[in-house]
Scaffold this motif. Structure first.
Motif, short mmCIF file in Angstrom:
data_model
loop_
_atom_site.label_atom_id
_atom_site.label_comp_id
_atom_site.label_asym_id
_atom_site.label_seq_id
_atom_site.Cartn_x
_atom_site.Cartn_y
_atom_site.Cartn_z
N ASN A 128 -10.28 -11.35 3.65
CA ASN A 128 -9.12 -11.15 4.50
C ASN A 128 -7.87 -11.44 3.66
O ASN A 128 -7.79 -12.49 3.02
N PRO A 129 -6.91 -10.51 3.58
CA PRO A 129 -5.79 -10.70 2.64
C PRO A 129 -5.08 -12.04 2.78
O PRO A 129 -4.83 -12.72 1.78
N ASP A 130 -4.72 -12.45 4.02
CA ASP A 130 -4.02 -13.72 4.21
C ASP A 130 -4.88 -14.89 3.75
O ASP A 130 -4.43 -15.79 3.05
N PHE A 131 -6.15 -14.88 4.17
CA PHE A 131 -7.03 -15.99 3.83
C PHE A 131 -7.31 -16.03 2.33
O PHE A 131 -7.26 -17.08 1.69
N GLN A 411 -3.70 5.21 -3.09
CA GLN A 411 -2.55 5.08 -3.96
C GLN A 411 -2.40 3.63 -4.41
O GLN A 411 -2.85 2.71 -3.70
N PRO A 412 -1.78 3.37 -5.55
CA PRO A 412 -1.67 1.99 -6.04
C PRO A 412 -0.61 1.16 -5.33
O PRO A 412 -0.67 -0.07 -5.33
N ASP A 413 0.39 1.82 -4.75
CA ASP A 413 1.53 1.08 -4.21
C ASP A 413 1.81 1.37 -2.74
O ASP A 413 2.84 0.95 -2.21
N ARG A 414 0.90 2.06 -2.09
CA ARG A 414 1.10 2.36 -0.67
C ARG A 414 -0.23 2.19 0.06
O ARG A 414 -1.15 2.98 -0.12
N ALA A 415 -0.32 1.14 0.87
CA ALA A 415 -1.58 0.83 1.57
C ALA A 415 -1.89 1.89 2.61
O ALA A 415 -0.99 2.40 3.29
N GLN A 416 -3.16 2.22 2.71
CA GLN A 416 -3.63 3.15 3.73
C GLN A 416 -4.70 2.46 4.57
O GLN A 416 -5.64 1.87 4.03
N SER A 417 -4.54 2.54 5.87
CA SER A 417 -5.53 1.95 6.77
C SER A 417 -6.82 2.75 6.71
O SER A 417 -6.84 3.91 6.29
N THR A 418 -7.89 2.12 7.15
CA THR A 418 -9.17 2.83 7.18
C THR A 418 -9.10 4.04 8.10
O THR A 418 -9.67 5.10 7.79
N ALA A 419 -8.38 3.91 9.21
CA ALA A 419 -8.27 5.03 10.15
C ALA A 419 -7.58 6.23 9.51
O ALA A 419 -7.99 7.37 9.70
N VAL A 420 -6.51 5.98 8.75
CA VAL A 420 -5.82 7.09 8.09
C VAL A 420 -6.67 7.65 6.95
O VAL A 420 -6.78 8.86 6.77
N LEU A 421 -7.27 6.77 6.19
CA LEU A 421 -8.10 7.22 5.08
C LEU A 421 -9.28 8.06 5.56
O LEU A 421 -9.70 9.00 4.89
N GLU A 422 -9.76 7.75 6.74
CA GLU A 422 -10.89 8.48 7.32
C GLU A 422 -10.55 9.97 7.50
O GLU A 422 -11.43 10.83 7.42
N THR A 423 -9.29 10.27 7.72
CA THR A 423 -8.90 11.67 7.91
C THR A 423 -8.93 12.46 6.61
O THR A 423 -8.85 13.69 6.62
N GLY A 443 -13.73 -4.11 -8.17
CA GLY A 443 -12.40 -4.12 -8.76
C GLY A 443 -11.68 -2.80 -8.75
O GLY A 443 -10.58 -2.68 -9.30
N ALA A 444 -12.24 -1.76 -8.12
CA ALA A 444 -11.62 -0.44 -8.13
C ALA A 444 -10.55 -0.30 -7.05
O ALA A 444 -9.62 0.49 -7.20
N VAL A 445 -10.72 -1.02 -5.94
CA VAL A 445 -9.73 -1.00 -4.87
C VAL A 445 -9.45 -2.44 -4.46
O VAL A 445 -10.16 -3.38 -4.84
N ARG A 446 -8.42 -2.60 -3.67
CA ARG A 446 -8.07 -3.95 -3.18
C ARG A 446 -7.60 -3.86 -1.75
O ARG A 446 -6.83 -2.96 -1.39
N ARG A 447 -8.08 -4.78 -0.93
CA ARG A 447 -7.62 -4.85 0.44
C ARG A 447 -6.35 -5.66 0.51
O ARG A 447 -6.28 -6.78 -0.01
N VAL A 448 -5.31 -5.09 1.14
CA VAL A 448 -4.02 -5.76 1.28
C VAL A 448 -3.59 -5.63 2.73
O VAL A 448 -4.25 -4.99 3.55
#
Length: 729
Positions: A128-131, A411-423, A443-448
C-alpha cells in the motif's frame, strides 16, 4: 534468577494453562530467536504450536526492551484468532487490515509510542503506497521480531503463492542486522523449503558466499550449523535455521469415497453428515457448489452455513463464530477458509471435489483434529474436478505479449488506475491486478497513489520458470488423482508428497484399517438430491453502469445506463460451475449443435417459473447471431418460438471478428462495434405490444446482453427479457 527457558515456560502457561509444557523442538525455535537472534524457518504440522513460539518469543524479547513483533498474516480469520490468543498472555496485539481502516492512525501512533507488543498486517499492506512509504521504513527500524506466517505463500512452488508476500524482501533488507525472523508453515515440500529459506537470506548487506543449491543450510531440531558460530553478533544472516518435524497427524483418519455423480455425493452427505463426529467443514471447489450444498443440506434439516470468498466479512465472522460455538454442524466452504481458522475440536473435514494438489489437501484437512483424539477426513472426488482445475490454471500469469502490452500502456510520470488500464489491455481485472503485483515485485512497475507507473527498469519474461511452475502444477494434479486411487496408506502418501523423511504407514486410514463409512446412498436422499440438482433457473441481473474509461477506447458511453436502454432481469438454465447443471451445460456448449430435448425442456421449465414475475408476457423472440455456436442459438430460439407460439423476429447481426472476453471495457468496445439490429428486425420492433425475449447461449460478462438489449430498446422494443442457457458465474 529464572533461566530463559523458565521464563518461556511461564509465558506458555499464561497462554495455554497450567498443564502446558514446552516441547524440546519448540524451545529450540524460541532459543534461536531470543538468545541467538537468528532467522528460523519452522515447518511443522498444524497443531504443533507455531503461534506459541512467536508469542513466547515476543514476550521475552519485549522484556529485553526489543521493539514490537510484526506478524505478516494472510487472512483476517487468522488475525482475529491470534489477537485473542495473545491477550490471554497479556500481550497487546493489534491488526492493520482492510476491515479496520478507521483504526489505522491510532494503531500506528500506539506502535510509535511503544504501546503495541504485536502488530499483525496483511501481505497486501506491504505494498500500500502510504503504508510502504510512510509506515514501513519506521516499522522496520524498530521491529523486535518479524514473523512470516503461512510462509509457503512466499514461494512460486507453494500451493497458495501470493505476490504480495514477495515484498518481504524489502522489509527483510531494512531490518536491523540482529533482528530475529521466524517463518512458519505446515505445508512445504523440499522445493518450497529451499525457496523460502533462500528468501530469508535477504539482508541489507551482501549474502554469504555459496549459492544454496543443495537445500537449507541447516535442518532438524537442534541443528547447529555455521550460522551459530560466534553467537548473535557473529552469525551470518544468510544462514537460517530450518526446524522440520514429522507431519503425521495421529488424530486424523483419512478415507476416499468413490461416488458416481454430484447427486450421489449430496445424497451421501444428507445420509451421513449426522454420523460425523462433532462439527466440521465441508469443502467445495467453487462458490456455486458451496451455495448449492448449503442450500440442499439446510433443506434436509441440517444447521449449516456457507463461507466463500464472496461472502461479506460480517457473514464470514458470523459463520466462524457459529462453528466455533457448535451452533452449526458444518461450514460449507471454499478454500477461502483454508488458512488460519482455528477450532481445536473440529471433528471432520469432507471434500466435495478434490483440491488440485496433495499439499493443498493436507493443509485443508489439517484444520481437523487438533485437540481431539479422533477426526474423520473424507474425500469425495468428482469427474468434473479436472475441468475446474484447468479453469483456475487458466488464470495464471499471462503470456509475454499481454505483459508487454501492459508495460507499454503505462507511463513513468502519470499514474493509471487499474480500471483505466483495463481499457487498454486484453486482461480481466483480477488477472491484471495479479500480474501488476508480480511486475511490481520484479521492479518493472510501481504502485503509487492513483494507480500504477512504469519504472523503466529492464524486465525479462522468465518463460522457463513459468513453464517449470506450470509443469509442477500438472504433476501435483496427477498426484492428487493418484491419492484418490491409491491402495497404499493415504497419510503416508501425503507425507511423502511433502517430502517428510519420517513418513511411515499410519495404520488408521481406509486402506490401512478398512473403510470407516459405507458408500451407500439411500433412495430417498438420492431422489431428493437428483430433484434438487435438476432444478433449472438462475437470475441474470441487468447491467446498470457502464465500465470506467470507455472514452479511451472510442466508445461514447459512461455512467449509468439509462432506464430506457436497460434489459429487464433475465434467466439462465444454470451456471457452468453448478453441481447439477454444470456438466450438462458445458457439454451442450462444447457440442454447439442443435439443443437437446432435455435442454429445451429445462428452458421451458425456466420460462414457466419466470413467468410469475413478468410485468407483461413476451410477445416475440429475437436471437443473437453467434459465431461459435450458430446452430445452438438459432435452434433454441426456433424451439422457444414454436412452443410458446411467439413470432421469431430474427437475430441481431454480428460483424466478423469475434468479441474479446477478457475484461468489461474490451468486451463493450468490441460488441459496440460489431453488433447491430438488421433493418427488417428494426422495422418490426416499434409495433410490438410487449417485451422481446432475447435468446443467447452463454452470459459471461453480461455486456453482450446489455448492449443487445440497448440496441433493441433504442430501435423501439418496449422491454427486453434476456434468456441464456448458461452463465459463467
Amino acid at each position: 534468577m529464572p533461566t530463559v527457558r523458565d521464563q518461556a515456560e511461564e509465558v506458555l502457561r499464561a497462554l495455554a494453562g497450567d498443564h502446558a509444557r514446552l516441547r524440546d523442538d519448540q524451545w529450540t525455535a524460541i532459543e534461536a530467536l531470543v538468545v541467538d537472534r537468528r532467522r528460523v524457518l519452522c515447518v511443522q504440522r498444524t497443531g504443533w504450536g507455531k503461534s506459541a513460539v512467536y508469542f513466547i518469543a515476543t514476550a521475552l524479547l519485549r522484556r529485553q526492551q526489543a521493539g514490537p513483533t510484526v506478524i505478516i498474516s494472510p487472512l483476517l480469520a487468522l488475525m482475529r484468532n491470534q489477537v485473542e490468543a495473545a491477550s490471554r498472555a497479556g500481550i497487546r496485539a493489534y491488526t492493520i487490515n482492510s476491515a479496520n481502516l478507521q483504526e489505522w492512525e491510532d494503531i500506528t501512533a500506539a506502535v510509535h509510542a511503544g504501546a503495541v507488543d504485536v502488530l499483525l498486517i496483511s501481505p497486501e499492506r506491504l505494498n500500500n503506497p502510504d503504508f510502504r512509504d510512510s509506515v514501513l521504513p519506521k516499522l522496520a527500524g524498530t521491529t523486535g521480531l518479524l514473523v512470516v506466517d503461512e510462509a509457503h505463500c512466499v514461494s512460486d512452488w507453494g500451493h497458495d503463492f501470493r505476490p504480495d508476500y514477495r515484498r518481504l524482501r524489502t522489509f527483510l533488507a531494512e531490518l536491523a542486522p540482529d533482528t530475529p525472523v521466524l517463518a512458519t508453515t505446515a505445508t512445504a515440500n523440499a522445493r518450497v523449503i529451499t525457496d523460502v529459506a533462500e528468501q530469508l537470506n535477504t539482508t541489507a548487506t551482501a549474502p554469504a558466499e555459496g549459492a544454496r543449491e543443495e537445500g537449507p543450510a541447516s535442518e532438524g531440531p537442534g541443528s547447529d550449523g555455521p550460522a551459530s558460530e560466534g553467537g548473535a553478533a557473529g552469525r551470518r544472516a544468510a544462514d537460517p535455521l530450518v526446524l522440520r518435524g514429522p507431519l503425521d497427524r495421529e488424530s486424523l483418519r483419512l478415507a476416499v469415497l468413490d461416488l458416481p455423480s454430484p447427486a450421489h455425493r449430496l445424497g451421501w452427505l444428507a445420509d451421513h453428515l449426522a454420523e460425523l463426529p462433532g462439527s466440521g467443514i465441508v469443502y467445495t471447489l467453487t462458490v456455486a457448489a458451496a451455495r448449492e450444498t448449503a442450500e440442499f443440506l439446510r433443506a434436509r434439516g441440517f444447521a449449516v452455513a456457507e463461507y466463500t470468498g464472496q461472502s461479506e466479512d460480517a457473514d464470514r465472522r458470523a459463520a466462524e463464530a457459529d462453528l466455533l460455538d457448535n451452533r452449526v454442524k458444518a461450514l460449507i466452504a471454499t478454500s477461502a477458509l483454508g488458512m488460519g481458522f482455528d477450532k481445536p475440536d473440529l471433528g471432520f473435514v469432507v471434500h466435495q471435489g478434490a483440491p488440485p494438489s496433495p499439499i493443498a489437501y493436507y493443509q485443508q484437512v489439517g484444520r481437523a483434529g487438533r485437540a481431539v483424539r479422533h477426526a474423520e477426513v473424507l474425500l469425495l472426488p468428482g469427474a468434473e474436478d479436472a475441468a475446474i482445475w484447468r479453469y483456475f490454471a487458466s488464470l495464471a500469469f499471462p503470456p509475454e505479449d499481454q505483459v508487454r502490452a501492459t508495460l507499454a500502456a503505462l507511463q513513468p510520470d502519470r499514474a493509471q488506475s487499474t480500471a483505466v488500464l483495463e481499457t487498454r489491455v486484453e486482461l480481466r481485472r483480477a488477472r491484471l491486478e495479479l500480474m501488476l503485483k508480480v511486475l511490481d515485485v520484479d521492479g518493472a512497475v510501481r504502485r503509487v497513489k492513483g494507480g500504477w507507473v512504469t519504472t523503466g527498469e529492464p524486465w525479462r519474461y522468465d518463460s522457463a520458470r513459468l513453464a517449470r511452475v506450470a509443469a509442477a502444477r500438472d504433476d501435483e494434479q496427477r498426484a492428487m488423482i493418484e491419492y484418490a486411487a491409491t491402495g497404499d496408506c493415504r497419510m503416508d502418501y501425503l507425507r511423502r508428497c511433502l517430502d517428510d523423511p519420517e513418513s511411515v504407514p499410519c495404520g488408521r486410514c481406509d486402506n490401512c484399517a478398512g473403510a470407516p463409512f459405507s458408500a451407500s446412498v439411500s433412495a430417498d436422499a438420492l431422489a431428493a438430491a437428483t430433484a434438487f440438482l435438476g432444478r433449472a433457473g438462475i437470475e441474470i441481473p441487468p447491467r446498470k453502469l457502464w465500465p470506467t474509461g470507455l472514452a479511451a477506447v472510442g466508445v461514447p458511453l459512461s455512467g449509468k445506463i439509462a432506464p430506457g436502454e436497460q434489459a429487464e432481469p433475465g434467466r439462465a438454465v444454470g451456471r457452468l460451475s453448478d453441481l447439477g447443471w454444470g456438466a450438462r451445460l458445458r457439454a451442450a456448449l462444447d457440442g454447439g449443435g442443435e439443443p437437446s430435448d432435455q435442454l429445451v425442456d429445462a428452458v421451458v421449465a425456466v420460462l414457466k417459473q419466470w413467468s410469475g414475475s413478468w410485468a407483461a408476457r413476451p410477445v416475440a423472440v429475437v436471437g443473437i447471431d453467434s459465431a461459435t455456436r450458430p446452430e445452438l442459438v438459432r435452434g433454441l430460439a426456433e424451439r422457444i418460438s414454436t412452443i410458446g407460439r411467439l413470432p421469431l423476429l430474427g437475430a441481431l447481426s454480428s460483424a466478423p471478428g469475434g468479441y474479446a472476453a477478457v475484461n468489461s471495457a474490451a468486451r463493450v468496445r468490441d460488441v459496440h462495434a460489431r453488433l447491430a439490429v438488421p433493418a427488417p428486425l428494426a422495422a418490426r420492433l416499434p409495433d410490438l405490444g410487449g417485451p422481446v425475449l432475447l435468446v443467447d447461449d452463454l452470459v459471461d460478462s453480461g455486456w453482450t446482453m446489455a448492449l443487445a438489449a440497448r440496441l433493441l430498446r433504442l430501435a423501439g422494443a418496449p422491454a427486453v427479457l434476456p434468456l441464456a442457457l448458461a452463465t459463467t458465474t
